[in-house]
Design an enzyme around this catalytic site. Structure first.
Site: not given
Ligand SMILES: Cc1ncc(C[n+]2csc(CCOP(=O)(O)OP(=O)(O)O)c2C)c(N)n1
Ligand SMILES: [Mg+2]
Length: 355
Positions: A255, A259, A268
């Site tokens: 990435r 985010h 981080y």
């Molecule tokens: C069920 C749930 N738990 C927590 C969150 C908070 N949250 C938003 S984005 C994220 C990280 C997701 O990471 P990843 O699956 O690697 O996707 P990326 O953002 O890197 O595309 C989290 C934990 C959420 N949106 N939904």
């Protein structure tokens, strides 16, 4: 006995480095197809970069940046036919643009305006899922339904490395495997789930290894190589259409952007790896490839970029021209049987906002 195709650990690549690593090619992909991929990548890149600016200007809300992930999105998209369904997460919010969705629709979604809620059946693009991995069972179910009806269409769902730790991912992947649902499970392993690194997410050596647990094939590709993603997704789609069920594709990236616009990754992230990822970002990498094989030149590149910029200018203008939504919408779909207090609460809100 069930036979499982072993997961591939080596990253598949097609694009060389212009020096010691030679360029490959994708069978059956001609000049038109190569340029279609490029146009899609440029449109996505332009959408993403403009959206960050619009956010800074207060014209859209918090926005999930996908800079550097365009190769995954465009590569996978072009492996599909129009009747195939796409199930995006917030990271692929603009994938509908590639199916002709107006930019104003996606921008309106990020503005929290109801005209940003498209009808999935208009584009075969499902609603954006923000709860992590919830789109995976949706995709599995739709794909299974297509199979039961004897239809040719399949589904493709995008999700992240963090999503593979979720129950919804497991349920969707297992269900799809058992039912031989024609679905492509496309994991964008960008090594971060907000501030949680991949190493804290799993003890699996590689995410692609999870495929074996479901008895389905796993492919591992360089997610910065649009041609490698396209080829792998095409293979996965062909398996689905042939009645062979789902395929897990791990597209490996790093990435290179926050985010979302609300995040400060300098607290981080490994900044050196971010630098590397930015230097080798997928749009530039593909441009250099297209130039090496004589398919892209300055004038064409400028034309494609200015067309994309026009789409965005028109998109934000149309989104901003929408009259504000009625504030009552906040309450309309909240509960099937709203409590009596809602009426008073809404009246109070209208009084305060003058809306
Ligand atoms: C069920 C749930 N738990 C927590 C969150 C908070 N949250 C938003 S984005 C994220 C990280 C997701 O990471 P990843 O699956 O690697 O996707 P990326 O953002 O890197 O595309 C989290 C934990 C959420 N949106 N939904
Ligand atoms: Mg991630």
């Amino acid at each position: 006995m069930v036979s499982t195709i072993p997961a591939e650990h080596d990253l598949r690549r097609v694009i060389g480095d212009g020096a010691s690593v030679p360029d490959g090619e994708v069978e059956g992909l001609g000049e038109q197809g190569l340029l279609d991929l490029y146009r899609s990548m440029v449109l996505l890149r332009t959408y993403d970069e403009r959206s960050v600016v619009y956010h800074r200007q207060g014209r859209i809300g918090t926005y999930a940046i996908f800079w550097g992930h365009e190769a995954i999105q465009a590569g996978a998209f072009h492996a599909l036919d129009d009747d195939d369904w796409i199930f995006p997460s917030y990271r692929e919010s603009a994938i509908g643009l590639l199916r002709g969705m107006p930019a104003s629709t996606v921008l309106s979604w990020w503005r929290g305006h109801p005209v940003g809620w498209w009808n999935p059946a208009d584009y075969n693009v499902a609603s954006i899922c923000v709860p992590i991995a919830t789109q995976v069972p949706h995709a599995a179910g739709l794909a299974w339904g297509k199979r039961l009806r004897g239809e040719r269409a399949c589904a493709l769902t995008f999700f992240g490395d963090g999503a593979t730790s979720e129950g919804a991912f497991h349920e969707g992947a297992n269900f799809a495997a058992v039912m031989r649902a024609p679905v492509v499970l496309l994991c964008n392993n960008n090594h971060w789930a907000i501030s949680t690194p991949l190493a804290d997410q799993t003890r699996a050596e590689a995410l692609v290894d999870k495929a074996a647990g479901y008895g389905i094939p796993g492919l591992r590709v360089d997610g910065g190589d649009v041609l490698a993603v396209y080829e792998a997704a095409r293979e996965a789609v062909a398996r689905g259409r042939a009645g062979e069920g789902p395929t897990f594709v791990e597209a490996v990236t790093y990435r290179a952007a926050p985010h979302a616009t609300a995040d400060d990754p300098s607290a981080y992230i490994d900044l050196q790896r971010v630098e590397q990822a930015r230097a080798d970002e997928c749009v530039g990498r593909y441009e250099r490839y297209l130039r090496r094989i004589g398919v892209l030149h300055d004038q064409l590149e400028q034309q494609i970029k200015s067309d994309a910029a026009d789409v965005m200018r028109a998109g934000i203008a149309a989104a901003e021209a929408e009259p504000a939504a009625d504030i009552g919408l906040l309450f309309d779909h909240a509960l099937a049987n709203p409590p009596e207090s809602f009426e008073h609460d809404l009246a109070e809100l209208r009084r305060i906002l003058g809306a």
